[in-house]
Scaffold this motif. Structure first.
Motif, short mmCIF file in Angstrom:
data_model
loop_
_atom_site.label_atom_id
_atom_site.label_comp_id
_atom_site.label_asym_id
_atom_site.label_seq_id
_atom_site.Cartn_x
_atom_site.Cartn_y
_atom_site.Cartn_z
N MET A 1 32.66 54.53 -28.91
CA MET A 1 32.51 55.96 -29.13
C MET A 1 33.69 56.51 -29.94
N LEU A 2 34.92 56.11 -29.58
CA LEU A 2 36.09 56.59 -30.30
C LEU A 2 36.12 56.04 -31.73
N ASP A 3 35.68 54.79 -31.91
CA ASP A 3 35.60 54.24 -33.27
C ASP A 3 34.68 55.10 -34.14
N ALA A 4 33.51 55.44 -33.60
CA ALA A 4 32.56 56.27 -34.34
C ALA A 4 33.14 57.65 -34.62
N ALA A 5 33.85 58.21 -33.65
CA ALA A 5 34.43 59.54 -33.82
C ALA A 5 35.55 59.52 -34.87
N VAL A 6 36.41 58.52 -34.82
CA VAL A 6 37.49 58.43 -35.82
C VAL A 6 36.89 58.31 -37.22
N GLY A 7 35.84 57.50 -37.34
CA GLY A 7 35.18 57.37 -38.64
C GLY A 7 34.62 58.69 -39.13
N ALA A 8 33.97 59.43 -38.25
CA ALA A 8 33.38 60.71 -38.63
C ALA A 8 34.46 61.74 -38.96
N PHE A 9 35.47 61.84 -38.12
CA PHE A 9 36.55 62.80 -38.37
C PHE A 9 37.32 62.43 -39.64
N GLY A 10 37.54 61.13 -39.84
CA GLY A 10 38.29 60.70 -41.03
C GLY A 10 37.54 60.97 -42.31
N ARG A 11 36.22 60.78 -42.30
CA ARG A 11 35.43 60.96 -43.52
C ARG A 11 35.02 62.40 -43.78
N HIS A 12 34.74 63.15 -42.70
CA HIS A 12 34.18 64.50 -42.88
C HIS A 12 35.12 65.62 -42.46
N GLY A 13 36.18 65.30 -41.72
CA GLY A 13 37.04 66.34 -41.20
C GLY A 13 36.58 66.80 -39.84
N ALA B 1 27.71 55.75 -32.55
CA ALA B 1 28.21 54.98 -31.40
C ALA B 1 27.08 54.30 -30.64
N GLY B 2 25.85 54.67 -30.96
CA GLY B 2 24.70 54.07 -30.26
C GLY B 2 24.50 54.60 -28.86
N VAL B 3 24.92 55.85 -28.64
CA VAL B 3 24.77 56.47 -27.32
C VAL B 3 24.12 57.83 -27.51
N SER B 4 23.73 58.43 -26.40
CA SER B 4 23.14 59.76 -26.45
C SER B 4 24.26 60.81 -26.50
N LYS B 5 23.91 61.97 -27.06
CA LYS B 5 24.89 63.06 -27.12
C LYS B 5 25.34 63.49 -25.72
N PRO B 6 24.42 63.59 -24.74
CA PRO B 6 24.88 63.94 -23.38
C PRO B 6 25.89 62.95 -22.81
N LEU B 7 25.76 61.67 -23.20
CA LEU B 7 26.71 60.67 -22.70
C LEU B 7 28.10 60.92 -23.28
N VAL B 8 28.16 61.32 -24.55
CA VAL B 8 29.45 61.66 -25.14
C VAL B 8 30.11 62.79 -24.35
N TYR B 9 29.31 63.80 -24.04
CA TYR B 9 29.85 64.95 -23.30
C TYR B 9 30.16 64.61 -21.84
N GLN B 10 29.52 63.55 -21.33
CA GLN B 10 29.82 63.13 -19.96
C GLN B 10 31.24 62.57 -19.87
N TYR B 11 31.64 61.83 -20.92
CA TYR B 11 32.97 61.23 -20.91
C TYR B 11 34.02 62.19 -21.45
N LEU B 12 33.66 62.96 -22.45
CA LEU B 12 34.59 63.89 -23.08
C LEU B 12 33.90 65.24 -23.15
N LYS B 13 34.46 66.22 -22.50
CA LYS B 13 33.75 67.47 -22.24
C LYS B 13 33.50 68.32 -23.47
N SER B 14 34.26 68.10 -24.56
CA SER B 14 34.11 68.95 -25.74
C SER B 14 34.51 68.17 -26.98
N LYS B 15 34.23 68.75 -28.12
CA LYS B 15 34.66 68.17 -29.39
C LYS B 15 36.18 68.12 -29.47
#
Length: 199
Positions: A1-13, A26-40
């Protein structure tokens, strides 16, 4: 999940990166992202924390051998720094270009990482100054300034190296560029050969 996020933040801001796209990459659902990390914000903070820790560890590992002379330690540290920023260009972009402009909390993590690296370089240059018999005034004043200048130059060179689509220099070539720029001048300074403006 963090790999996917770093890639997105690095490329798009930070602002343009989509939580939907991050979840999909990351191959996960959006609710799962929010389950682990509460916000952007939490996700961005986790990315910055991870990338800062990894880069700091790479530099510390590169300079760990205290039996080496300071120039060799600095060389090893620079090679480690440039190898890491080249291998993790999105992570470097998040740290150096994205985080500082997105608020004090994010910028503070990067500032802490930078301070740790500057302190390491200051200690290395301090050893050189001490071995050369420089007075304490130089140690306290100029060594600190030189360390900040060297770290700033390394950051700029990492941006430059990563931006080259073709003919990208290797980590050792980039490190050699910086060593050639700074070390000859440092050697002269420690021997008392100081530059002064012409009248």
């Amino acid at each position: 999940m963090l790999d996917a996020a770093v890639g997105a933040f690095g490329r798009h801001g930070y602002r343009a990166a989509s939580m939907d796209d991050i979840a999909e990459a990351a191959g996960v659902s959006k609710p799962l992202v929010y389950q682990y990390l509460k916000s952007k914000d939490d996700l961005f903070t986790a990315c910055i924390d991870r990338e800062a820790a990894a880069l700091t560890k790479a530099v510390l590992d590169g300079t760990r051998d205290q039996t080496l002379p300071p120039d060799q330690q600095l060389w090893n540290g620079l090679c480690a720094f440039f190898a890491h920023t080249a291998a993790h260009p999105d992570g470097w972009t998040v740290l150096h270009q994205q985080a500082p402009g997105e608020g004090e909390t994010f910028a503070g993590v990067v500032a802490g990482m930078r301070a740790e690296i500057v302190a390491l370089v200051t200690a290395l240059l301090g050893r050189v100054a001490q071995d050369a018999g420089c007075d304490e005034g130089l140690m306290d004043r100029e060594v600190s300034g030189l360390a900040h200048a060297l770290v700033g130059s390394a950051e700029s060179l990492a941006d430059w190296a990563n931006s080259r689509e073709e003919d990208r220099p290797s980590a050792k070539e980039t490190a050699a560029t910086l060593m050639n720029f700074c070390w000859a001048g440092l050697e002269g300074l420690m021997k008392g050969a100081r530059w002064t403006p012409s009248r």
